[in-house]
Design an enzyme around this catalytic site. Sequence first.
Site, PDB file in Angstrom:
ATOM      1  N   HIS A 152       0.213  -5.715 -19.626  1.00 28.33           N
ATOM      2  CA  HIS A 152      -0.812  -4.752 -20.018  1.00 28.33           C
ATOM      3  C   HIS A 152      -0.385  -3.411 -19.448  1.00 28.33           C
ATOM      4  N   GLU A 158      -2.426 -18.689 -16.665  1.00 27.38           N
ATOM      5  CA  GLU A 158      -2.845 -17.712 -15.645  1.00 27.38           C
ATOM      6  C   GLU A 158      -4.365 -17.714 -15.400  1.00 27.38           C
ATOM      7  N   TYR A 197      -6.811 -17.794 -17.772  1.00 29.17           N
ATOM      8  CA  TYR A 197      -7.658 -17.198 -18.825  1.00 29.17           C
ATOM      9  C   TYR A 197      -8.368 -18.312 -19.606  1.00 29.17           C
ATOM     10  N   ARG A 217       1.524 -19.839 -24.276  1.00 27.17           N
ATOM     11  CA  ARG A 217       1.861 -19.721 -22.838  1.00 27.17           C
ATOM     12  C   ARG A 217       1.045 -20.761 -22.097  1.00 27.17           C
ATOM     13  N   HIS A 269      -4.663 -16.450 -11.763  1.00 23.39           N
ATOM     14  CA  HIS A 269      -4.742 -15.186 -11.023  1.00 23.39           C
ATOM     15  C   HIS A 269      -5.510 -15.349  -9.710  1.00 23.39           C
ATOM     16  N   CYS A 313      14.218  -4.657 -11.126  1.00 26.77           N
ATOM     17  CA  CYS A 313      12.803  -4.721 -10.723  1.00 26.77           C
ATOM     18  C   CYS A 313      12.748  -5.370  -9.341  1.00 26.77           C
ATOM     19  N   CYS A 342       7.721  -5.156  -6.620  1.00 27.94           N
ATOM     20  CA  CYS A 342       6.783  -4.555  -5.657  1.00 27.94           C
ATOM     21  C   CYS A 342       5.368  -4.447  -6.223  1.00 27.94           C
ATOM     22  N   GLN A 365       3.900  -2.041  -7.326  1.00 26.21           N
ATOM     23  CA  GLN A 365       3.197  -0.829  -6.921  1.00 26.21           C
ATOM     24  C   GLN A 365       2.820   0.094  -8.073  1.00 26.21           C
ATOM     25  N   CYS A 392       6.718   2.431 -13.445  1.00 26.27           N
ATOM     26  CA  CYS A 392       7.572   1.626 -12.575  1.00 26.27           C
ATOM     27  C   CYS A 392       8.044   2.444 -11.387  1.00 26.27           C
ATOM     28  N   ALA A 400      14.307   9.636  -2.689  1.00 27.53           N
ATOM     29  CA  ALA A 400      13.919  10.873  -3.376  1.00 27.53           C
ATOM     30  C   ALA A 400      15.172  11.646  -3.779  1.00 27.53           C
ATOM     31  N   ARG A 447      -6.184   1.698  15.675  1.00 31.10           N
ATOM     32  CA  ARG A 447      -7.325   2.369  16.304  1.00 31.10           C
ATOM     33  C   ARG A 447      -8.580   2.225  15.441  1.00 31.10           C
TER      34      ARG A 447
HETATM   35  P1  FAD Z   1      13.972   9.285   3.559  1.00 28.34           P
HETATM   36  O1  FAD Z   1      14.066   7.885   3.201  1.00 28.34           O
HETATM   37  O2  FAD Z   1      13.530   9.636   4.926  1.00 28.34           O
HETATM   38  O3  FAD Z   1      15.389   9.938   3.279  1.00 28.34           O
HETATM   39  C1  FAD Z   1      15.773  11.194   3.775  1.00 28.34           C
HETATM   40  C2  FAD Z   1      17.285  11.209   3.969  1.00 28.34           C
HETATM   41  O4  FAD Z   1      17.671  12.532   4.282  1.00 28.34           O
HETATM   42  C3  FAD Z   1      17.759  10.349   5.128  1.00 28.34           C
HETATM   43  O5  FAD Z   1      18.778   9.471   4.675  1.00 28.34           O
HETATM   44  C4  FAD Z   1      18.289  11.331   6.137  1.00 28.34           C
HETATM   45  O6  FAD Z   1      19.378  10.839   6.884  1.00 28.34           O
HETATM   46  C5  FAD Z   1      18.697  12.494   5.263  1.00 28.34           C
HETATM   47  N1  FAD Z   1      18.697  13.794   5.947  1.00 28.34           N
HETATM   48  C6  FAD Z   1      17.712  14.326   6.719  1.00 28.34           C
HETATM   49  N2  FAD Z   1      18.070  15.562   7.124  1.00 28.34           N
HETATM   50  C7  FAD Z   1      19.295  15.816   6.610  1.00 28.34           C
HETATM   51  C8  FAD Z   1      20.163  16.919   6.670  1.00 28.34           C
HETATM   52  N3  FAD Z   1      19.851  18.031   7.319  1.00 28.34           N
HETATM   53  N4  FAD Z   1      21.339  16.844   6.022  1.00 28.34           N
HETATM   54  C9  FAD Z   1      21.682  15.721   5.321  1.00 28.34           C
HETATM   55  N5  FAD Z   1      20.877  14.662   5.236  1.00 28.34           N
HETATM   56  C10 FAD Z   1      19.695  14.699   5.865  1.00 28.34           C
HETATM   57  N6  FAD Z   1       7.766   2.358   0.291  1.00 28.34           N
HETATM   58  C11 FAD Z   1       7.267   1.736  -0.763  1.00 28.34           C
HETATM   59  O7  FAD Z   1       6.942   2.397  -1.749  1.00 28.34           O
HETATM   60  N7  FAD Z   1       7.110   0.389  -0.788  1.00 28.34           N
HETATM   61  C12 FAD Z   1       7.449  -0.377   0.248  1.00 28.34           C
HETATM   62  O8  FAD Z   1       7.280  -1.594   0.181  1.00 28.34           O
HETATM   63  C13 FAD Z   1       7.982   0.238   1.390  1.00 28.34           C
HETATM   64  N8  FAD Z   1       8.320  -0.494   2.451  1.00 28.34           N
HETATM   65  C14 FAD Z   1       8.823   0.122   3.543  1.00 28.34           C
HETATM   66  C15 FAD Z   1       9.177  -0.653   4.639  1.00 28.34           C
HETATM   67  C16 FAD Z   1       9.710  -0.053   5.756  1.00 28.34           C
HETATM   68  C17 FAD Z   1      10.061  -0.903   6.938  1.00 28.34           C
HETATM   69  C18 FAD Z   1       9.928   1.347   5.778  1.00 28.34           C
HETATM   70  C19 FAD Z   1      10.516   2.016   6.974  1.00 28.34           C
HETATM   71  C20 FAD Z   1       9.575   2.121   4.697  1.00 28.34           C
HETATM   72  C21 FAD Z   1       9.008   1.522   3.575  1.00 28.34           C
HETATM   73  N9  FAD Z   1       8.624   2.253   2.470  1.00 28.34           N
HETATM   74  C22 FAD Z   1       8.130   1.632   1.370  1.00 28.34           C
HETATM   75  C23 FAD Z   1       8.655   3.715   2.481  1.00 28.34           C
HETATM   76  C24 FAD Z   1       9.856   4.282   1.743  1.00 28.34           C
HETATM   77  O9  FAD Z   1      11.027   3.712   2.238  1.00 28.34           O
HETATM   78  C25 FAD Z   1       9.847   5.801   1.918  1.00 28.34           C
HETATM   79  O10 FAD Z   1       8.650   6.302   1.456  1.00 28.34           O
HETATM   80  C26 FAD Z   1      10.952   6.458   1.151  1.00 28.34           C
HETATM   81  O11 FAD Z   1      12.163   5.861   1.446  1.00 28.34           O
HETATM   82  C27 FAD Z   1      11.005   7.951   1.470  1.00 28.34           C
HETATM   83  O12 FAD Z   1      12.110   8.487   0.803  1.00 28.34           O
HETATM   84  P2  FAD Z   1      12.651   9.951   1.038  1.00 28.34           P
HETATM   85  O13 FAD Z   1      13.894  10.053   0.253  1.00 28.34           O
HETATM   86  O14 FAD Z   1      11.595  10.955   0.783  1.00 28.34           O
HETATM   87  O15 FAD Z   1      12.971  10.071   2.600  1.00 28.34           O
HETATM   88  P1  NAP Z   2       0.523   4.386   7.350  1.00 29.28           P
HETATM   89  O1  NAP Z   2       0.169   3.434   6.323  1.00 29.28           O
HETATM   90  O2  NAP Z   2      -0.038   5.747   7.299  1.00 29.28           O
HETATM   91  O3  NAP Z   2       0.157   3.705   8.745  1.00 29.28           O
HETATM   92  C1  NAP Z   2       0.289   4.342   9.971  1.00 29.28           C
HETATM   93  C2  NAP Z   2      -0.491   3.524  11.014  1.00 29.28           C
HETATM   94  O4  NAP Z   2      -0.337   4.141  12.259  1.00 29.28           O
HETATM   95  C3  NAP Z   2      -1.948   3.453  10.715  1.00 29.28           C
HETATM   96  O5  NAP Z   2      -2.319   2.087  10.850  1.00 29.28           O
HETATM   97  C4  NAP Z   2      -2.624   4.305  11.783  1.00 29.28           C
HETATM   98  O6  NAP Z   2      -3.763   3.547  12.106  1.00 29.28           O
HETATM   99  C5  NAP Z   2      -1.593   4.396  12.880  1.00 29.28           C
HETATM  100  N1  NAP Z   2      -1.466   5.727  13.474  1.00 29.28           N
HETATM  101  C6  NAP Z   2      -1.375   6.922  12.847  1.00 29.28           C
HETATM  102  N2  NAP Z   2      -1.220   7.921  13.747  1.00 29.28           N
HETATM  103  C7  NAP Z   2      -1.218   7.347  14.975  1.00 29.28           C
HETATM  104  C8  NAP Z   2      -1.098   7.851  16.292  1.00 29.28           C
HETATM  105  N3  NAP Z   2      -0.950   9.139  16.540  1.00 29.28           N
HETATM  106  N4  NAP Z   2      -1.139   6.978  17.312  1.00 29.28           N
HETATM  107  C9  NAP Z   2      -1.292   5.664  17.098  1.00 29.28           C
HETATM  108  N5  NAP Z   2      -1.420   5.126  15.861  1.00 29.28           N
HETATM  109  C10 NAP Z   2      -1.375   5.965  14.811  1.00 29.28           C
HETATM  110  O7  NAP Z   2       2.070   4.583   7.397  1.00 29.28           O
HETATM  111  P2  NAP Z   2       3.281   3.570   7.561  1.00 29.28           P
HETATM  112  O8  NAP Z   2       2.892   2.207   7.940  1.00 29.28           O
HETATM  113  O9  NAP Z   2       4.181   4.322   8.466  1.00 29.28           O
HETATM  114  O10 NAP Z   2       3.898   3.497   6.121  1.00 29.28           O
HETATM  115  C11 NAP Z   2       4.452   4.658   5.501  1.00 29.28           C
HETATM  116  C12 NAP Z   2       4.365   4.535   4.027  1.00 29.28           C
HETATM  117  O11 NAP Z   2       5.291   3.546   3.570  1.00 29.28           O
HETATM  118  C13 NAP Z   2       2.995   4.087   3.628  1.00 29.28           C
HETATM  119  O12 NAP Z   2       2.251   5.167   3.144  1.00 29.28           O
HETATM  120  C14 NAP Z   2       3.232   3.050   2.580  1.00 29.28           C
HETATM  121  O13 NAP Z   2       2.821   3.495   1.322  1.00 29.28           O
HETATM  122  C15 NAP Z   2       4.719   2.818   2.541  1.00 29.28           C
HETATM  123  N6  NAP Z   2       4.900   1.379   2.750  1.00 29.28           N
HETATM  124  C16 NAP Z   2       4.457   0.551   1.794  1.00 29.28           C
HETATM  125  C17 NAP Z   2       4.579  -0.794   1.953  1.00 29.28           C
HETATM  126  C18 NAP Z   2       4.132  -1.746   0.875  1.00 29.28           C
HETATM  127  O14 NAP Z   2       4.227  -2.945   1.059  1.00 29.28           O
HETATM  128  N7  NAP Z   2       3.675  -1.292  -0.251  1.00 29.28           N
HETATM  129  C19 NAP Z   2       5.147  -1.305   3.102  1.00 29.28           C
HETATM  130  C20 NAP Z   2       5.584  -0.436   4.063  1.00 29.28           C
HETATM  131  C21 NAP Z   2       5.433   0.925   3.871  1.00 29.28           C
HETATM  132  P3  NAP Z   2      -4.880   3.982  13.114  1.00 29.28           P
HETATM  133  O15 NAP Z   2      -5.031   5.454  12.981  1.00 29.28           O
HETATM  134  O16 NAP Z   2      -6.076   3.189  12.722  1.00 29.28           O
HETATM  135  O17 NAP Z   2      -4.366   3.543  14.449  1.00 29.28           O
HETATM  136 FE1  SF4 Z   3       9.096  -4.011 -10.850  1.00 22.22          FE
HETATM  137 FE2  SF4 Z   3       6.604  -3.067 -11.214  1.00 22.22          FE
HETATM  138 FE3  SF4 Z   3       7.902  -2.558  -8.929  1.00 22.22          FE
HETATM  139 FE4  SF4 Z   3       8.710  -1.436 -11.225  1.00 22.22          FE
HETATM  140  S1  SF4 Z   3       6.743  -1.097 -10.178  1.00 22.22           S
HETATM  141  S2  SF4 Z   3      10.007  -2.344  -9.644  1.00 22.22           S
HETATM  142  S3  SF4 Z   3       8.265  -3.053 -12.680  1.00 22.22           S
HETATM  143  S4  SF4 Z   3       7.271  -4.552  -9.748  1.00 22.22           S
END
Ligand code: FAD
Ligand code: NAP
Ligand code: SF4
Length: 730
Positions: free
Chosen positions: A62, A200, A202, A250, A288, A370, A373, A375, A389, A420, A619
Site C-alpha cells: 500500500h 496476514e 485479513y 495469498r 499483523h 532494501c 528498516c 522507516q 524508501c 547524506a 531521564r
Molecule cells: P554522519 O554519519 O555523521 O557522517 C558525516 C561524515 O562526515 C563522517 O564520516 C565524518 O567522518 C565526516 N566528516 C566530518 N567532518 C569532516 C571534515 N571536516 N572533512 C571530511 N570529512 C568530515 N538511522 C536510521 O535512520 N535508522 C537506523 O536504524 C539507525 N540506526 C543507527 C544505529 C546506530 C548505532 C547509530 C550510531 C546511528 C543510527 N542511525 C540510524 C542514524 C544514522 O546513522 C545517521 O542519522 C546518519 O548516518 C547521519 O548521516 P550524516 O551523513 O548526516 O552524518
Molecule cells: P535520541 O533518540 O534523541 O535519544 C537520545 C537519548 O538521550 C534520549 O533518550 C534522551 O532521553 C537522552 N538524552 C538527551 N540529552 C541528554 C543529556 N544531556 N544527558 C543525558 N541524557 C540525554 O537520539 P539517538 O538515540 O542518539 O538516535 C539518533 C537518531 O538515530 C535518532 O533520531 C533515530 O532516528 C536514529 N536511530 C534510529 C533507529 C531505528 O531503529 N529506527 C535506531 C538508532 C538510531 P532523556 O532526555 O529522557 O534522558
Molecule cells: Fe526497505 Fe522500506 Fe527501508 Fe526502503 S524504507 S529500505 S523499502 S524497509
Amino acid sequence: MMIVSPKASPETRLDDNNSQATTDAKPFFQKSLDASPYPHLFTPLDLGFTTLKNRVVMGSMHTGLEDRFYNYGKLAAYFAERAKGGVAMMITGGISPNREGWLLPAGGTMNSKLDVINHQRVTRAVHKFDSKIIMQILHSGRYGYHPFVVSASAIKSPISPFKPRKMSIKNIEQTIDDFARAAKLAKQAGYDGVEIMGSEGYLLNQFLSRHVNKRDDEFGGDIFGRMKLAVEVVKAVRAAVGVDFIILFRLSMIDLVKDGNTMDEVIATAKALEAAGVTILNTGIGWHEARVPTIVTSVPRAAFTDFTAAVKNAVNIPVMAANRINMPETAEQILIEGQADLIQMARPFLADPNWVNKAQQGEAHRINTCIACNQACLDHTFENKRSTCLVNPQACYETELVYKPTKRPKKVAVVGGGVAGMSAAHVAALRGHDVTLFEARDSLGGQFNYAKVIPGKEEFFETIRYFINELASLNVDIQLNTTVDKAMLNDSGFDHVIVATGVVPRSLKDTLEGAELPQVMSYAELLSGQKAVGGTVAVIGAGGIGFDVSEYLTTRHAKPLNEIGAKQLNDPSYRPQAQSVASWREEWGVTCDPDYQSAGGLVTPDAITPARQVYLIQRSKGRLGRGLNKTSGWVHRAHIKSHGVIQVSGVHYEKITNEGLWITNAQGQSQLLRVDSIVVCAGQESVADLMPNVGDAPSAQYHLIGGAKLAAELDAKRAIRDGAEVAAGI
Ligand code: FAD
Ligand code: NAP
Ligand code: SF4
C-alpha cells in the site's frame, strides 16, 4: 531444536508445457542454465495461457497513491518504472471489494466504470514494458480502521479500536459477489489477474482460523467449514473472469497466532483453493497482530521458505515464496532448492526499481538493497503518509524528485562521506556534475558504520556497499583520510560545496561529574572497538541508539568494527554473518518443523542468557522506547526484555565514581547502580563549522545537509533525502 529439511527436492519442477508440477530427473531450469548468473531466476514460467518472463514478482504494497483518483498518474509512473526495471509481474496495493472491506475510510476501490478508467492508466503504463500487473483484492475484515468492520465472529483485533460485526450468511454471499465483481472490473481495466488476499490476518484469514472464527454454521467449525468463504470467493472470481486470467491466492503458510492453523490445515486449504481455480499460490507469513516479527531487518533472510516448500510439495500449481528475500543469491538459492517456483519481493522494489535488470546483467553489487528498516514504507502507511524508501527517496515520487541530466556541469565538493554526503555525491554525479567527495576517515559510511555492527542490522552494510560501488562507477573522486578545513575550500575552484559533516556523539564531560573517567565511553568508542566494557553496564539515554547499544551489549555474537577487520570493511562485497534461522526461531518461539502440528506454528521460546547485565536509563518518565518507529519499535522492546535489560526511567544523573553510576531515582532517592562501565547514548551534536560565517563572501555556493544541518531527530531517511534533494537542484 533443529530445522527439519523441507520435503522439496531439486528435481521437483514445473513442466514448461503444461504448468503442472511433476517430479522427474530432468533439470527444472535447463533452458537458461548458462545464460545468466541466476539461471533459475531468469527461466520463464509458462502458465498455459500466458508466460511470466522470469521468476521475480513484486509483491503488494500500500503506497497511499491508490486511495485517491488524482494520484493515479503518479501510481502509473511508479509501476512503469518497476516494469521497465525487468520484473515479470507486479501486484498492486490492496483494493477493497466493498465499503466494509476498506482498510481506511474511503480507501481505493474497483466498483465502477470510473474506477476502471483510473486503473487503466496503471495497466497501460505497465504493459508498455512487457510486464504483468495484478490487482490485489483485499477485504480487511476486523483490521479495518472504520466503524463498518465485519468478521467471522464479533471479536475485536488488538490492532484496531473498532469491534467487528459478525457477518450474516446474506452478508457473506454479498461479499463473495463483491469479490467477483471487483475481479471482473479489474479484467476490464486491463489487469492480467487478481490476487485474493487470504493471509496476514485479513478477512479470509480470519475465517480460515480458529483464532477468530468461532462460528458453528457452514462457514465455521473444522477447516473445511472455515475455508468455505475463501474457496467460494475463488470459485466466484474464476466464474467471473474466465480461464485465461491469473488468480493468485495469498495463503497464510504459518499464522503465528494462538489457535492458528496447523500445516495439515494449511495444506488442506491449499488443495481446495487449487481445485477451485487458483493459478498461483502466494505466501503470507504471520498475522499483523502476531508478536513474532516477520519482515523487520533482524529477521534473517529467507526465514520462512521451508513452510512454502511444504505447501509446494502438496499441490500441482506454482507456489511463490516471500518475506525477507532481498538479494538475487537468496532468491536463486530458494529456486535451486526447489522450495518455490516464484520469488515475491515487495520492499526491495521500492529500494531499487532496477533490481531485476541489475541481477540479470550480473550487477547484483549495484543493487540498492532494501535494508528492511520499514522507516519510509510501512511506518509511513501507519502514519497515513505516502510510502517512499529510506535508501531511495525517489520511490513513489518518480514524477516529483527527478534527477535530470545537467546541461551545465559544475565542480562540486561534498565534504563528509556519511549517508547524506554519499547520497548527494551520487545524485550530483548521476546528473553529470564533476564531483569530489572528501572524508576524514579511512572509509565511507559515517555513523552508518556503527549501525551496521548492531546484531540484526547487518543489512546496513548493503547501503554502504551500494553507494561505494555507485560512486566508483560514476567516477566520483573519493578523497579518504582527508579532513577538510575552511582554507582548503577557499579558492579551490568548486562551484558548489555541500557540507555533510554530520554529527558527533554528545559528551557529558562538561555536565556530569565523573564522565571523564576511563570506564565511561561514547557509543562510538564502544562500537568502533576503541574501548571495551565489563560485565555490568549502564547505558545513558534510551533513544534508538541506546536501544541498539543495549542489544549489542546483551547479544553474544556482537563484534565491534575493529574486530570485523579493515580488509573486510573496505571490501564492498563483504557481509557479516547474521543470526541463523534456527537460532532466530528458537528465540522467538517459531517452530523449526515445516510440517508443524502446533497451532499457528508457535512453540515455547528458548530462555536467553544475555552476554552482560545492562541497565538502560532515561531521564523522562514513563515507558522506554516510546519514540521508536511504529512497526519495528515493539521488536526492539521485546528484544531487550527477553535479554534481561533493566529499564529505568524518570531519573536524574548525580555523578559517576569508580563504584558506578549515582542517580536520583523516580522515587526521589539517591541510588548507586554498581556497574563496571557506562556507555553514553545521549543524542548527538551537529558538526557544521565549514559553513561560511555571516559577512564571508565565498566564491562557491554552500549547502548544508543531513546531521550537519540539524542533529535533532536526525535519521538516515532524512540524511539521504536531504542529499538527493540538494544535488537534484544544483
Ligand atoms: P554522519 O554519519 O555523521 O557522517 C558525516 C561524515 O562526515 C563522517 O564520516 C565524518 O567522518 C565526516 N566528516 C566530518 N567532518 C569532516 C571534515 N571536516 N572533512 C571530511 N570529512 C568530515 N538511522 C536510521 O535512520 N535508522 C537506523 O536504524 C539507525 N540506526 C543507527 C544505529 C546506530 C548505532 C547509530 C550510531 C546511528 C543510527 N542511525 C540510524 C542514524 C544514522 O546513522 C545517521 O542519522 C546518519 O548516518 C547521519 O548521516 P550524516 O551523513 O548526516 O552524518
Ligand atoms: P535520541 O533518540 O534523541 O535519544 C537520545 C537519548 O538521550 C534520549 O533518550 C534522551 O532521553 C537522552 N538524552 C538527551 N540529552 C541528554 C543529556 N544531556 N544527558 C543525558 N541524557 C540525554 O537520539 P539517538 O538515540 O542518539 O538516535 C539518533 C537518531 O538515530 C535518532 O533520531 C533515530 O532516528 C536514529 N536511530 C534510529 C533507529 C531505528 O531503529 N529506527 C535506531 C538508532 C538510531 P532523556 O532526555 O529522557 O534522558
Ligand atoms: Fe526497505 Fe522500506 Fe527501508 Fe526502503 S524504507 S529500505 S523499502 S524497509
